[in-house]
Design an enzyme around this catalytic site. Structure first.
Site, short mmCIF file in Angstrom:
data_model
loop_
_atom_site.label_atom_id
_atom_site.label_comp_id
_atom_site.label_asym_id
_atom_site.label_seq_id
_atom_site.Cartn_x
_atom_site.Cartn_y
_atom_site.Cartn_z
N LYS A 114 0.96 -1.31 0.00
CA LYS A 114 -0.04 -0.14 -0.11
C LYS A 114 0.92 1.33 0.05
O LYS A 114 0.63 2.17 -0.44
CB LYS A 114 -0.97 0.01 1.14
CG LYS A 114 -2.12 -0.93 0.82
CD LYS A 114 -3.17 -0.56 1.70
CE LYS A 114 -4.56 -1.75 0.98
NZ LYS A 114 -5.57 -1.71 1.84
N LYS A 196 -3.65 -10.97 -6.69
CA LYS A 196 -5.12 -11.58 -6.33
C LYS A 196 -6.03 -10.81 -6.63
O LYS A 196 -5.79 -9.62 -7.21
CB LYS A 196 -4.89 -11.46 -4.54
CG LYS A 196 -5.08 -9.95 -4.25
CD LYS A 196 -5.57 -10.10 -2.50
CE LYS A 196 -5.70 -8.51 -2.21
NZ LYS A 196 -6.27 -8.47 -0.86
N LYS A 199 -10.33 -5.02 -5.18
CA LYS A 199 -11.38 -4.16 -5.68
C LYS A 199 -10.70 -2.93 -6.03
O LYS A 199 -11.32 -2.00 -6.77
CB LYS A 199 -12.26 -3.90 -4.42
CG LYS A 199 -11.62 -3.53 -3.17
CD LYS A 199 -12.80 -3.68 -2.05
CE LYS A 199 -12.03 -3.59 -0.77
NZ LYS A 199 -12.79 -4.16 0.30
P1 ATP Z 1 -7.96 -3.98 -1.02
O1 ATP Z 1 -7.73 -4.62 -2.71
O2 ATP Z 1 -8.42 -2.47 -1.43
O3 ATP Z 1 -6.76 -3.69 -0.34
P2 ATP Z 1 -9.45 -6.19 -0.31
O4 ATP Z 1 -10.35 -6.44 -1.60
O5 ATP Z 1 -8.29 -6.99 -0.02
O6 ATP Z 1 -8.98 -4.52 -0.12
P3 ATP Z 1 -10.48 -6.16 2.21
O7 ATP Z 1 -11.43 -5.45 2.99
O8 ATP Z 1 -8.79 -6.00 2.50
O9 ATP Z 1 -10.39 -6.13 0.70
O10 ATP Z 1 -10.35 -7.66 2.64
C1 ATP Z 1 -11.67 -8.25 3.00
C2 ATP Z 1 -11.59 -9.91 3.37
O11 ATP Z 1 -11.77 -10.30 2.07
C3 ATP Z 1 -10.35 -10.18 3.77
O12 ATP Z 1 -10.60 -11.55 4.77
C4 ATP Z 1 -9.54 -10.82 2.82
O13 ATP Z 1 -8.65 -11.85 3.06
C5 ATP Z 1 -10.46 -11.39 1.82
N1 ATP Z 1 -10.03 -11.27 0.50
C6 ATP Z 1 -9.74 -9.87 -0.40
N2 ATP Z 1 -9.37 -10.51 -1.45
C7 ATP Z 1 -9.39 -11.82 -1.69
C8 ATP Z 1 -9.34 -12.70 -2.59
N3 ATP Z 1 -8.79 -12.16 -3.77
N4 ATP Z 1 -9.39 -13.93 -2.56
C9 ATP Z 1 -9.76 -14.54 -1.37
N5 ATP Z 1 -10.16 -13.70 -0.27
C10 ATP Z 1 -9.97 -12.31 -0.42
#
Ligand code: ATP
Ligand code: LTN
Length: 333
Positions: A114, A196, A199
């Site tokens: 980040k 991964k 969003k």
């Molecule tokens: P950003 O991409 O903006 O950092 P994020 O998509 O990782 O955000 P978070 O709010 O940080 O979203 O994560 C919420 C939950 O979703 C966490 O438990 C995280 O481990 C899970 N998660 C996020 N992305 C994935 C993914 N690609 N596959 C499985 N689980 C995920």
């Protein structure tokens, strides 16, 4: 509370939820509600470590709550609340900051990622993000934290902080464990399957938003990057198979069927047929959640009532731990 074990988890209202967030986190929370005492929060305080538009953050926080409920989290069974409405989180985070080393925080992959992505705003909150997360978890004497794989490093540092504190003052905190789902713990980008699904990916074709039009979702899956080998086969760790592995994992997570079974069913079939089937399965998985969401989001009063009740209940529980901590460190209480 009864003698059920405690679950705590949450998601940041930082953007539209992706299929990765849903399959890696929220979907798994639903089935835990009967066996455990569950506490699920909207992590708005974590969200401001990256600059937000205030009106959007406010709106998305309630949207996230509506999505939790639409996904099947029952506010009668689980405690649902907004992190910033429970002051115990910020209070414990401050104390834990004084028991966390700069060196430990410097190793966090999410901080490195980040701060590279937001080079203009590497603030202290971004650096101490894992300490606030540790406070979230430890306040509830949590046994298990269901999250996606990317969060396991944060669970580890939370355990380290708790053990350090307990080592100094006796058994104040329960030492929590991360809980990964069997499938869906790491959904990859549809366009760059070695990364991964996120969003905050600038290319919207890489991720499926839970808010995307259902036709758009099908299209995104049909245009997912695969390979030229033409074989539907799961080969863990083989970069050439990253796209197909991901589609198999997604199919497995949305249908509840094993990856091997799915691979066997489609062996010998073309990628086009397989993608069509994955698209249909994902759409059918998201459709009922969306329908419920559209209904719930209209009822703002219902949503704010849940938050008020959740804030009160969660504060009551959190206070017990916070009081213990304050006493141990020497504050006059
Ligand atoms: P950003 O991409 O903006 O950092 P994020 O998509 O990782 O955000 P978070 O709010 O940080 O979203 O994560 C919420 C939950 O979703 C966490 O438990 C995280 O481990 C899970 N998660 C996020 N992305 C994935 C993914 N690609 N596959 C499985 N689980 C995920
Ligand atoms: N960092 C988490 C969100 C989060 C969280 C938590 C998850 C904040 N506090 C406590 C579980 C428990 C993320 O998913 N990015």
């Amino acid at each position: 509370m009864d003698d059920k074990k405690i679950i705590f988890s949450g998601v940041q209202p930082s953007g539209n939820l992706t299929l990765g967030n849903y399959l890696g986190a929220i979907k798994n929370w639903v089935s835990l509600q009967d066996e455990y005492n569950c506490v699920y929060a909207m992590m708005d305080m974590h969200t401001i470590t990256v600059r937000q538009t205030p009106a959007d953050l406010r709106r998305r926080t309630l949207e996230l709550l509506a999505l939790y409920i639409a996904a099947g989290i029952d506010p009668e069974k689980s405690i649902l609340f907004i992190q910033s409405q429970n002051p115990a989180h910020a209070e414990l985070a401050w104390v834990l900051n004084c028991y966390t080393y700069m060196g430990e925080l410097n190793r966090m992959t999410q901080f490195k990622d980040k701060s590279a992505r937001h080079a203009e705003n590497i603030n202290a909150g971004l650096f101490t993000y894992p300490v606030l997360m540790a406070a979230d978890i430890l306040l509830y004497q949590t046994d298990y934290v269901p999250v996606g794989k990317d969060q396991m490093q944060h669970i580890e540092i939370c355990r380290d902080i708790a053990e350090r504190f307990n080592g100094l003052y006796g058994d104040v905190f329960k030492i929590p464990e991360g809980m990964l789902s069997k499938s869906g713990a790491k959904i990859m980008s549809l366009q760059e399957p070695e990364k991964k699904m996120s969003k905050s990916d600038p290319n919207p074709k890489g991720y499926i938003s839970m808010m995307d039009d259902l036709n758009v979702i099908a299209k995104k899956i049909k245009s997912a990057v695969t390979d030229s080998e033409g074989k539907i086969e799961y080969r863990e760790g083989d970069p050439a198979k990253a796209g197909i592995n991901n589609l198999l994992s997604i199919m497995s997570a949305v249908t509840g069927r094993g990856i091997e079974e799915i691979a066997a069913e489609y062996a010998g079939k073309g990628y086009g047929d397989f993608k069509g089937a994955v698209a249909e399965a994902v759409v059918e998985c998201i459709r009922p959640v969306r329908e419920e969401y559209d209904r719930i989001i209209k009822d703002k009063q219902y949503l704010t009532d849940i938050c008020a009740k959740g804030a009160e209940l969660s504060y009551k529980i959190a206070q017990r731990t916070l009081k213990k901590v304050y006493k141990k460190v020497g504050f006059v209480i």
